[in-house]
Design an enzyme around this catalytic site. Structure first.
Site, PDB file in Angstrom:
ATOM      1  N   HIS A  20      33.445  48.816  34.605  1.00  0.00           N
ATOM      2  CA  HIS A  20      33.642  50.056  35.692  1.00  0.00           C
ATOM      3  C   HIS A  20      33.420  51.306  34.904  1.00  0.00           C
ATOM      4  CE1 HIS A  20      35.026  50.552  39.710  1.00  0.00           C
ATOM      5  NE2 HIS A  20      36.263  50.930  39.296  1.00  0.00           N
ATOM      6  N   ASN A  67      40.142  56.358  41.322  1.00  0.00           N
ATOM      7  CA  ASN A  67      40.434  56.351  42.625  1.00  0.00           C
ATOM      8  C   ASN A  67      40.887  58.169  42.939  1.00  0.00           C
ATOM      9  OD1 ASN A  67      43.018  56.565  41.573  1.00  0.00           O
ATOM     10  ND2 ASN A  67      43.728  54.805  43.017  1.00  0.00           N
TER      11      ASN A  67
END
Length: 196
Positions: A20, A67
């Site tokens: 990620h 996020n």
């Protein structure tokens, strides 16, 4: 500042080698290759600045967690008055075969929470550099897969890919997206043939 390059990832040493964090890795390679200045913390992120072929560039890695990436990006863009059209975001993509790179402007997020956050803050008129990490094997959960470190075999294609993107960054900065992708493929071909 002419352009803002953004790498997406999660902060902290525990996440540094995870799939990620491919965006962080790509931006770090570009900043090192083009001898950007030292890393500082600003705009809720880690920043370095420099020039690529005469173009002034801010390299930004948001430290807000994935996020909330858009919070950091929007702060930097507002400060430097850089419109979304001059922002490029590097990030991992499950739906792209491992080792492939695709560049596009706009489009959907594909469920990537960092891109969702930037879309909410900037709109969609920015350039995206998708770094393929492939799908998890044997139906493993995507959330667990992206938060695992790249394996030793993956590093065999990842390291040349990061180097190729860094070397070809002048093409990206000048807007030659297709030439950038072609150059990266020539310098660091993906580990196996396959579609995206």
């Amino acid at each position: 500042m002419d352009q803002v390059l953004v790498g997406l990832g999660n902060p902290g040493a525990a996440h540094a080698r995870q799939r990620h964090n491919a965006g962080f890795m790509a931006l770090s390679s570009i900043a090192a290759e083009h001898r950007f200045g030292r890393t500082r913390q600003r705009f809720r992120g880690a920043i370095r600045s420099g020039r690529i072929d005469g173009v002034s560039v801010l390299a930004l890695c948001p430290l807000t967690w994935m996020n909330r990436s858009g919070d950091s990006v929007s702060l930097a863009c507002r400060f430097y008055k850089v419109p979304p059209a001059r922002v490029t975001v590097f990030y991992d993509d499950l739906d792209l075969a491992a080792g492939k790179v695709r560049v596009r402007r706009g489009g959907g997020s594909g469920g990537h929470r960092g891109i969702d956050s930037i879309d909410r803050c900037l709109g969609r008129d920015y350039r995206r550099v998708r770094i393929g990490i492939g799908r998890p094997p044997h139906g493993d959960a995507a959330e667990r897969y992206v938060l695992r470190d790249f394996g030793r075999a993956e590093l065999e294609w990842l390291q040349p890919l990061l180097a190729a993107m860094a070397a070809s960054a002048p093409l990206l900065v000048s807007g030659e997206d297709d030439r950038f992708m072609n150059r990266v493929v020539l310098d660091a071909p993906p580990p196996s043939a396959g579609g995206d």
